[in-house]
Design a protein around this motif. Structure first.
Motif, mmCIF file in Angstrom:
data_model
loop_
_atom_site.group_PDB
_atom_site.id
_atom_site.type_symbol
_atom_site.label_atom_id
_atom_site.label_comp_id
_atom_site.label_asym_id
_atom_site.label_seq_id
_atom_site.Cartn_x
_atom_site.Cartn_y
_atom_site.Cartn_z
ATOM 1 N N GLU A 81 0.848 -1.194 0.000
ATOM 2 C CA GLU A 81 0.000 0.000 0.000
ATOM 3 C C GLU A 81 0.879 1.238 0.000
ATOM 4 O O GLU A 81 1.870 1.301 0.733
ATOM 5 N N PHE A 82 0.508 2.205 -0.796
ATOM 6 C CA PHE A 82 1.175 3.507 -0.845
ATOM 7 C C PHE A 82 0.078 4.548 -0.804
ATOM 8 O O PHE A 82 -0.799 4.555 -1.671
ATOM 9 N N SER A 83 0.091 5.407 0.211
ATOM 10 C CA SER A 83 -0.950 6.428 0.303
ATOM 11 C C SER A 83 -0.355 7.748 0.767
ATOM 12 O O SER A 83 0.702 7.781 1.412
ATOM 13 N N ILE A 84 -1.050 8.801 0.426
ATOM 14 C CA ILE A 84 -0.635 10.157 0.806
ATOM 15 C C ILE A 84 -1.771 10.797 1.598
ATOM 16 O O ILE A 84 -2.943 10.681 1.218
ATOM 17 N N GLU A 85 -1.403 11.430 2.711
ATOM 18 C CA GLU A 85 -2.352 12.223 3.486
ATOM 19 C C GLU A 85 -1.946 13.686 3.299
ATOM 20 O O GLU A 85 -1.173 14.231 4.084
ATOM 21 N N PRO A 86 -2.443 14.353 2.240
ATOM 22 C CA PRO A 86 -1.966 15.694 1.908
ATOM 23 C C PRO A 86 -2.213 16.746 2.993
ATOM 24 O O PRO A 86 -1.396 17.646 3.171
ATOM 25 N N LYS A 87 -3.312 16.625 3.728
ATOM 26 C CA LYS A 87 -3.590 17.623 4.769
ATOM 27 C C LYS A 87 -2.642 17.500 5.951
ATOM 28 O O LYS A 87 -2.454 18.450 6.703
ATOM 29 N N LYS A 88 -2.047 16.311 6.116
ATOM 30 C CA LYS A 88 -1.096 16.085 7.215
ATOM 31 C C LYS A 88 0.351 16.067 6.725
ATOM 32 O O LYS A 88 1.270 15.904 7.521
ATOM 33 N N ASN A 89 0.564 16.189 5.394
ATOM 34 C CA ASN A 89 1.900 16.147 4.793
ATOM 35 C C ASN A 89 2.618 14.838 5.105
ATOM 36 O O ASN A 89 3.788 14.817 5.499
ATOM 37 N N ILE A 90 1.901 13.722 4.914
ATOM 38 C CA ILE A 90 2.412 12.393 5.250
ATOM 39 C C ILE A 90 2.303 11.462 4.047
ATOM 40 O O ILE A 90 1.311 11.488 3.317
ATOM 41 N N ILE A 91 3.330 10.626 3.883
ATOM 42 C CA ILE A 91 3.288 9.488 2.966
ATOM 43 C C ILE A 91 3.344 8.236 3.837
ATOM 44 O O ILE A 91 4.177 8.147 4.752
ATOM 45 N N LEU A 109 16.398 21.686 -0.932
ATOM 46 C CA LEU A 109 15.736 20.413 -1.223
ATOM 47 C C LEU A 109 14.985 19.934 0.017
ATOM 48 O O LEU A 109 15.377 20.235 1.148
ATOM 49 N N PRO A 110 13.899 19.164 -0.190
ATOM 50 C CA PRO A 110 13.043 18.790 0.945
ATOM 51 C C PRO A 110 13.731 17.859 1.944
ATOM 52 O O PRO A 110 14.566 17.035 1.578
ATOM 53 N N GLN A 111 13.346 18.030 3.199
ATOM 54 C CA GLN A 111 13.759 17.148 4.281
ATOM 55 C C GLN A 111 12.491 16.472 4.782
ATOM 56 O O GLN A 111 11.383 16.954 4.548
ATOM 57 N N ASN A 112 12.667 15.349 5.476
ATOM 58 C CA ASN A 112 11.493 14.675 6.020
ATOM 59 C C ASN A 112 11.904 13.775 7.166
ATOM 60 O O ASN A 112 13.075 13.456 7.344
ATOM 61 N N ASP A 113 10.911 13.420 7.957
ATOM 62 C CA ASP A 113 11.118 12.504 9.078
ATOM 63 C C ASP A 113 10.553 11.145 8.689
ATOM 64 O O ASP A 113 9.404 11.045 8.259
ATOM 65 N N TRP A 114 11.385 10.117 8.840
ATOM 66 C CA TRP A 114 11.026 8.745 8.517
ATOM 67 C C TRP A 114 10.801 7.969 9.810
ATOM 68 O O TRP A 114 11.570 8.118 10.755
ATOM 69 N N HIS A 115 9.788 7.117 9.802
ATOM 70 C CA HIS A 115 9.597 6.142 10.878
ATOM 71 C C HIS A 115 9.314 4.803 10.201
ATOM 72 O O HIS A 115 8.374 4.699 9.398
ATOM 73 N N ILE A 116 10.145 3.799 10.488
ATOM 74 C CA ILE A 116 10.009 2.482 9.891
ATOM 75 C C ILE A 116 9.742 1.490 11.019
ATOM 76 O O ILE A 116 10.519 1.415 11.979
ATOM 77 N N SER A 117 8.642 0.757 10.920
ATOM 78 C CA SER A 117 8.326 -0.243 11.942
ATOM 79 C C SER A 117 8.190 -1.614 11.283
ATOM 80 O O SER A 117 7.872 -1.728 10.096
ATOM 81 N N PHE A 118 8.425 -2.638 12.083
ATOM 82 C CA PHE A 118 8.460 -4.023 11.616
ATOM 83 C C PHE A 118 7.528 -4.863 12.482
ATOM 84 O O PHE A 118 7.507 -4.713 13.698
ATOM 85 N N HIS A 119 6.792 -5.756 11.849
ATOM 86 C CA HIS A 119 5.920 -6.663 12.589
ATOM 87 C C HIS A 119 5.954 -8.025 11.907
ATOM 88 O O HIS A 119 5.702 -8.131 10.697
ATOM 89 N N ASN A 126 5.848 20.711 5.285
ATOM 90 C CA ASN A 126 4.824 21.470 4.578
ATOM 91 C C ASN A 126 4.445 20.760 3.276
ATOM 92 O O ASN A 126 5.123 19.817 2.846
ATOM 93 N N THR A 127 3.376 21.223 2.675
ATOM 94 C CA THR A 127 2.864 20.623 1.443
ATOM 95 C C THR A 127 3.863 20.731 0.307
ATOM 96 O O THR A 127 4.002 19.810 -0.497
ATOM 97 N N GLU A 128 4.579 21.850 0.246
ATOM 98 C CA GLU A 128 5.538 22.056 -0.842
ATOM 99 C C GLU A 128 6.625 20.984 -0.813
ATOM 100 O O GLU A 128 7.021 20.455 -1.862
ATOM 101 N N ALA A 129 7.125 20.651 0.367
ATOM 102 C CA ALA A 129 8.177 19.632 0.486
ATOM 103 C C ALA A 129 7.643 18.265 0.059
ATOM 104 O O ALA A 129 8.338 17.499 -0.627
ATOM 105 N N LEU A 130 6.419 17.952 0.452
ATOM 106 C CA LEU A 130 5.792 16.691 0.042
ATOM 107 C C LEU A 130 5.639 16.653 -1.477
ATOM 108 O O LEU A 130 6.023 15.669 -2.130
ATOM 109 N N GLU A 131 5.115 17.710 -2.056
ATOM 110 C CA GLU A 131 4.904 17.749 -3.503
ATOM 111 C C GLU A 131 6.227 17.701 -4.270
ATOM 112 O O GLU A 131 6.320 17.065 -5.315
ATOM 113 N N GLN A 132 7.242 18.386 -3.749
ATOM 114 C CA GLN A 132 8.551 18.367 -4.397
ATOM 115 C C GLN A 132 9.119 16.943 -4.403
ATOM 116 O O GLN A 132 9.640 16.473 -5.410
ATOM 117 N N THR A 133 8.978 16.244 -3.289
ATOM 118 C CA THR A 133 9.467 14.868 -3.189
ATOM 119 C C THR A 133 8.726 13.962 -4.166
ATOM 120 O O THR A 133 9.337 13.159 -4.875
#
Length: 167
Positions: free
Chosen positions: A8-18, A109-119, A135-142
């Motif tokens: 699954e790949f989804s974007i939450e644009p209002k929260k600036n999350i992938i 260039l955009p920066q972002n915070d990554w969180h990777i979890s394993f189950h 921000n939205t611009e960084a998400l869109e640029q990425t």
């Protein structure tokens, strides 16, 4: 990818999350190693014909991974990950940056915070990757830089690597 495994790949644009979720038929220990060992990361991180080349890796809280994405003609695009939180074989977090070969951040260039979890559940290990942008611009640029296609290709390469490592 096996037909019955989740991707699954989804974007939450209002929260600036992938958000990305992916299942692998592999033990958690092997998947954790593939995400945290420079030797294995260099074998799957990034879309072919590009490949990752680690300059330095210090996988600990406060440490960083400095690497280049190397193109087929030898061009290099540098990035780093500064690790902030690690729970062995459960999750880790880092701040991702574009930078130069010395790790000096490229502010435009955009920066972002990554969180990777394993189950792990029986023979299936699920990874969940969450990227948070300021921000939205960084998400869109990425996204405009081909993140979805490149990251998906890398995750597919990870599946091939895991199959080879299990043998």
């Amino acid at each position: 990818m096996q037909e019955n495994l989740l991707y699954e790949f989804s974007i939450e644009p209002k929260k600036n999350i992938i958000n990305v979720r992916r299942e692998y038929e592999a033990p958690l220990k092997l998947l954790w190693e593939a995400w945290t060992s420079e030797d294995l990361l260099d074998r799957w991180w990034g879309p072919k014909p590009w490949n990752a080349e680690t300059k330095s890796m210090d996988f600990r809280e406060g440490g960083q991974w400095l690497y280049a994405m190397v193109g087929p003609d030898g061009e290099r695009h540098w990035a780093k990950a500064k690790f902030s939180h690690i729970e062995p074989q459960l999750s880790f977090s880092y701040r991702g940056y574009f930078c130069d070969d010395q790790g000096v951040t490229t502010p435009e260039l955009p920066q972002n915070d990554w969180h990777i979890s394993f189950h792990e559940n029986n023979t299936i290990t699920t990874i969940k990757v969450t990227l948070l942008f300021s921000n939205t611009e960084a998400l869109e640029q990425t996204m405009g830089m081909g993140f979805k296609e490149g990251f998906t290709a890398g995750l597919n390469q990870l599946e091939s690597l895991l199959e080879n490592l299990k043998k």
